[in-house]
Design a protein around this motif. Structure first.
Motif, PDB file in Angstrom:
ATOM      1  N   PHE A   1       0.860  -1.179   0.000  1.00 23.23           N
ATOM      2  CA  PHE A   1       0.000   0.000   0.000  1.00 23.23           C
ATOM      3  C   PHE A   1       0.898   1.232   0.000  1.00 23.23           C
ATOM      4  O   PHE A   1       1.793   1.338   0.834  1.00 23.23           O
ATOM      5  N   THR A   2       0.657   2.145  -0.911  1.00 20.11           N
ATOM      6  CA  THR A   2       1.422   3.390  -0.949  1.00 20.11           C
ATOM      7  C   THR A   2       0.553   4.476  -0.331  1.00 20.11           C
ATOM      8  O   THR A   2      -0.543   4.775  -0.814  1.00 20.11           O
ATOM      9  N   ILE A   3       1.052   5.052   0.753  1.00 21.85           N
ATOM     10  CA  ILE A   3       0.241   5.907   1.615  1.00 21.85           C
ATOM     11  C   ILE A   3       0.844   7.306   1.675  1.00 21.85           C
ATOM     12  O   ILE A   3       2.055   7.474   1.844  1.00 21.85           O
ATOM     13  N   ARG A   4      -0.031   8.296   1.551  1.00 21.42           N
ATOM     14  CA  ARG A   4       0.380   9.694   1.687  1.00 21.42           C
ATOM     15  C   ARG A   4      -0.022  10.188   3.068  1.00 21.42           C
ATOM     16  O   ARG A   4      -1.137   9.956   3.534  1.00 21.42           O
ATOM     17  N   SER A   5       0.891  10.872   3.741  1.00 26.25           N
ATOM     18  CA  SER A   5       0.633  11.379   5.084  1.00 26.25           C
ATOM     19  C   SER A   5      -0.214  12.642   4.992  1.00 26.25           C
ATOM     20  O   SER A   5       0.289  13.720   4.666  1.00 26.25           O
ATOM     21  N   VAL A   6      -1.523  12.489   5.270  1.00 26.27           N
ATOM     22  CA  VAL A   6      -2.439  13.620   5.116  1.00 26.27           C
ATOM     23  C   VAL A   6      -3.385  13.781   6.300  1.00 26.27           C
ATOM     24  O   VAL A   6      -4.269  14.630   6.266  1.00 26.27           O
ATOM     25  N   GLY A   7      -3.237  12.986   7.362  1.00 28.07           N
ATOM     26  CA  GLY A   7      -4.164  13.097   8.475  1.00 28.07           C
ATOM     27  C   GLY A   7      -3.727  12.268   9.658  1.00 28.07           C
ATOM     28  O   GLY A   7      -2.623  11.717   9.694  1.00 28.07           O
ATOM     29  N   LYS A   8      -4.603  12.170  10.653  1.00 27.44           N
ATOM     30  CA  LYS A   8      -4.261  11.524  11.921  1.00 27.44           C
ATOM     31  C   LYS A   8      -3.831  10.080  11.740  1.00 27.44           C
ATOM     32  O   LYS A   8      -2.806   9.657  12.281  1.00 27.44           O
ATOM     33  N   VAL A   9      -4.616   9.311  10.973  1.00 32.27           N
ATOM     34  CA  VAL A   9      -4.306   7.888  10.820  1.00 32.27           C
ATOM     35  C   VAL A   9      -3.028   7.691  10.019  1.00 32.27           C
ATOM     36  O   VAL A   9      -2.127   6.949  10.422  1.00 32.27           O
TER      37      VAL A   9
ATOM     38  N   LYS B   1      -6.248  -5.910 -25.848  1.00 35.33           N
ATOM     39  CA  LYS B   1      -6.450  -4.585 -26.435  1.00 35.33           C
ATOM     40  C   LYS B   1      -5.176  -3.752 -26.344  1.00 35.33           C
ATOM     41  O   LYS B   1      -4.230  -4.084 -25.646  1.00 35.33           O
ATOM     42  N   HIS B   2      -5.169  -2.637 -27.069  1.00 33.92           N
ATOM     43  CA  HIS B   2      -4.162  -1.602 -26.861  1.00 33.92           C
ATOM     44  C   HIS B   2      -4.611  -0.812 -25.627  1.00 33.92           C
ATOM     45  O   HIS B   2      -5.741  -0.338 -25.562  1.00 33.92           O
ATOM     46  N   LEU B   3      -3.727  -0.685 -24.649  1.00 33.72           N
ATOM     47  CA  LEU B   3      -4.080  -0.056 -23.383  1.00 33.72           C
ATOM     48  C   LEU B   3      -3.393   1.298 -23.250  1.00 33.72           C
ATOM     49  O   LEU B   3      -2.172   1.405 -23.436  1.00 33.72           O
ATOM     50  N   VAL B   4      -4.177   2.312 -22.926  1.00 33.17           N
ATOM     51  CA  VAL B   4      -3.651   3.659 -22.675  1.00 33.17           C
ATOM     52  C   VAL B   4      -3.916   3.985 -21.211  1.00 33.17           C
ATOM     53  O   VAL B   4      -5.062   3.900 -20.744  1.00 33.17           O
ATOM     54  N   VAL B   5      -2.867   4.341 -20.482  1.00 32.01           N
ATOM     55  CA  VAL B   5      -2.994   4.666 -19.060  1.00 32.01           C
ATOM     56  C   VAL B   5      -2.512   6.090 -18.839  1.00 32.01           C
ATOM     57  O   VAL B   5      -1.382   6.437 -19.191  1.00 32.01           O
ATOM     58  N   VAL B   6      -3.371   6.920 -18.263  1.00 29.01           N
ATOM     59  CA  VAL B   6      -3.025   8.296 -17.909  1.00 29.01           C
ATOM     60  C   VAL B   6      -3.156   8.400 -16.393  1.00 29.01           C
ATOM     61  O   VAL B   6      -4.256   8.276 -15.852  1.00 29.01           O
ATOM     62  N   ALA B   7      -2.046   8.616 -15.703  1.00 31.29           N
ATOM     63  CA  ALA B   7      -2.052   8.624 -14.241  1.00 31.29           C
ATOM     64  C   ALA B   7      -1.312   9.844 -13.723  1.00 31.29           C
ATOM     65  O   ALA B   7      -0.278  10.229 -14.264  1.00 31.29           O
ATOM     66  N   GLY B   8      -1.861  10.428 -12.652  1.00 32.06           N
ATOM     67  CA  GLY B   8      -1.250  11.615 -12.075  1.00 32.06           C
ATOM     68  C   GLY B   8      -1.040  11.490 -10.590  1.00 32.06           C
ATOM     69  O   GLY B   8      -1.944  11.066  -9.856  1.00 32.06           O
ATOM     70  N   GLY B   9       0.162  11.816 -10.112  1.00 30.50           N
ATOM     71  CA  GLY B   9       0.462  11.840  -8.677  1.00 30.50           C
ATOM     72  C   GLY B   9       0.254  10.491  -8.026  1.00 30.50           C
ATOM     73  O   GLY B   9       0.666   9.454  -8.542  1.00 30.50           O
ATOM     74  N   THR B  10      -0.419  10.489  -6.874  1.00 32.99           N
ATOM     75  CA  THR B  10      -0.683   9.237  -6.175  1.00 32.99           C
ATOM     76  C   THR B  10      -1.660   8.354  -6.946  1.00 32.99           C
ATOM     77  O   THR B  10      -1.854   7.193  -6.590  1.00 32.99           O
ATOM     78  N   GLY B  11      -2.251   8.883  -8.011  1.00 32.27           N
ATOM     79  CA  GLY B  11      -3.109   8.072  -8.866  1.00 32.27           C
ATOM     80  C   GLY B  11      -2.364   6.983  -9.597  1.00 32.27           C
ATOM     81  O   GLY B  11      -2.988   6.075 -10.157  1.00 32.27           O
ATOM     82  N   VAL B  12      -1.036   7.037  -9.593  1.00 29.79           N
ATOM     83  CA  VAL B  12      -0.257   5.950 -10.188  1.00 29.79           C
ATOM     84  C   VAL B  12      -0.423   4.670  -9.360  1.00 29.79           C
ATOM     85  O   VAL B  12      -0.370   3.559  -9.880  1.00 29.79           O
ATOM     86  N   SER B  13      -0.655   4.837  -8.058  1.00 29.51           N
ATOM     87  CA  SER B  13      -0.712   3.695  -7.151  1.00 29.51           C
ATOM     88  C   SER B  13      -1.802   2.685  -7.500  1.00 29.51           C
ATOM     89  O   SER B  13      -1.531   1.491  -7.584  1.00 29.51           O
ATOM     90  N   PRO B  14      -3.071   3.098  -7.728  1.00 29.67           N
ATOM     91  CA  PRO B  14      -4.119   2.112  -8.015  1.00 29.67           C
ATOM     92  C   PRO B  14      -3.939   1.344  -9.315  1.00 29.67           C
ATOM     93  O   PRO B  14      -4.576   0.305  -9.515  1.00 29.67           O
ATOM     94  N   VAL B  15      -3.103   1.856 -10.215  1.00 28.01           N
ATOM     95  CA  VAL B  15      -2.903   1.180 -11.497  1.00 28.01           C
ATOM     96  C   VAL B  15      -1.524   0.516 -11.580  1.00 28.01           C
ATOM     97  O   VAL B  15      -1.196  -0.132 -12.573  1.00 28.01           O
ATOM     98  N   ARG B  16      -0.735   0.646 -10.530  1.00 30.81           N
ATOM     99  CA  ARG B  16       0.641   0.128 -10.544  1.00 30.81           C
ATOM    100  C   ARG B  16       0.683  -1.387 -10.728  1.00 30.81           C
ATOM    101  O   ARG B  16       1.464  -1.899 -11.543  1.00 30.81           O
ATOM    102  N   SER B  17      -0.126  -2.131  -9.985  1.00 29.40           N
ATOM    103  CA  SER B  17      -0.070  -3.592 -10.097  1.00 29.40           C
ATOM    104  C   SER B  17      -0.528  -4.050 -11.481  1.00 29.40           C
ATOM    105  O   SER B  17      -0.018  -5.041 -12.018  1.00 29.40           O
ATOM    106  N   LEU B  18      -1.484  -3.337 -12.082  1.00 31.02           N
ATOM    107  CA  LEU B  18      -1.922  -3.675 -13.433  1.00 31.02           C
ATOM    108  C   LEU B  18      -0.807  -3.426 -14.443  1.00 31.02           C
ATOM    109  O   LEU B  18      -0.577  -4.238 -15.352  1.00 31.02           O
TER     110      LEU B  18
END
Length: 263
Positions: A63-71, A102-119
């Motif tokens: 899990f790639t986690i960004r420090s943004v709050g108490k938890v 299929k031909h796959l196009v992936v557009v990812a920004g910032g921490t949005g890379v994380s949910p598509v990383r394993s794919l």
């Protein structure tokens, strides 16, 4: 009887510092989620938060986690050997069967890379899974770059464009990811392609609009987003948008639905 909201402890195997604000936690587990699903991570007497799986393999999950709050701040005080409480997996992942071949196009920004990383790792490890991958990956600046070893490996396997929003850096393009979508050879793909967009809601909104300008049908676009997913089982209603429960029907949505959900 299995309790779907009961967290269980898992030992932390490793903690990788990606940036000053993002760490990747590798835990010991035999669970095998779908690419794109999420879990609820928690610490007793502190709280819990929804985090997408960024990678997994035999006996481990990341899990790639960004420090943004108490938890998340408290999570950053943990060390390898400590226990992290986890429940899940939840939600719907990427439509593997619809992407296959299929031909796959992936557009990812910032921490949005994380949910598509394993794919993306699956695509790199299994060359026959898709016909090709065009990857556009953007970060705010050099200090925000995640998964540097993966980026290097993906650049060897895929047609990759890496960009920083406004900073000039050797080996990187400059500009928002939306400015690079038109560089993808959609005409070459014919009708045999799919587009994945992951990132902050405003980024996904404008990427969707850019795809529409290029004539890409809504049904060929997929997005993933997390929205206040507290219970993760459709009971609390925090993630509800009109009649849609993001935790149950997402976090992966086809754009035919997502275009009316994005803020």
């Amino acid at each position: 009887m299995n309790n779907p909201v009961m967290p269980k402890p898992h030992q932390i195997l490793d903690i990788i510092r990606e940036t000053n604000l993002e760490y990747t936690f590798r835990i010991e587990t035999d669970m095998r989620p779908q690419h794109g699903q999420f879990f609820q991570l928690s610490l007793p007497r502190v709280g819990e938060c929804p985090i997408s799986v960024s990678n997994f393999g035999e006996g481990w999950m990341e899990f790639t986690i960004r420090s943004v709050g108490k938890v998340t701040d408290q999570l950053f005080s943990l060390q390898p050997g400590d226990e992290l409480f986890v429940r899940g997996p939840y939600g719907k992942g990427w439509p593997i069967d619809e992407l296959r071949g299929k031909h796959l196009v992936v557009v990812a920004g910032g921490t949005g890379v994380s949910p598509v990383r394993s794919l993306l790792n699956k695509c790199a490890a299994e060359p026959d899974f898709v016909k090709s991958v065009d990857l556009i990956c953007g970060y705010k600046n050099e200090d925000c770059i995640l998964f540097r070893p993966d980026l290097r490996r993906w650049a060897e396997k895929f047609r990759a464009i890496y960009t920083l929003d406004s900073q000039v850096c050797e080996g990187w393009e400059t500009g928002l990811v939306t400015t690079h979508i038109s560089k993808v050879p959609f005409d070459y793909f014919g009708d045999d392609y799919a587009v994945i967009i992951v990132g902050p809601p405003v980024m996904m909104h404008f990427c969707g609009l850019e795809c529409k300008k290029l004539g890409i049908p809504d049904e060929k676009i997929w997005v993933s987003f997390e929205r206040k997913m507290s219970c993760a089982v459709g009971k609390c209603g925090h993630c509800r948008i009109d009649e849609t429960y993001v935790c149950l029907e997402g976090p992966v949505f086809n754009y035919t639905v997502a275009k009316d959900l994005l803020d």
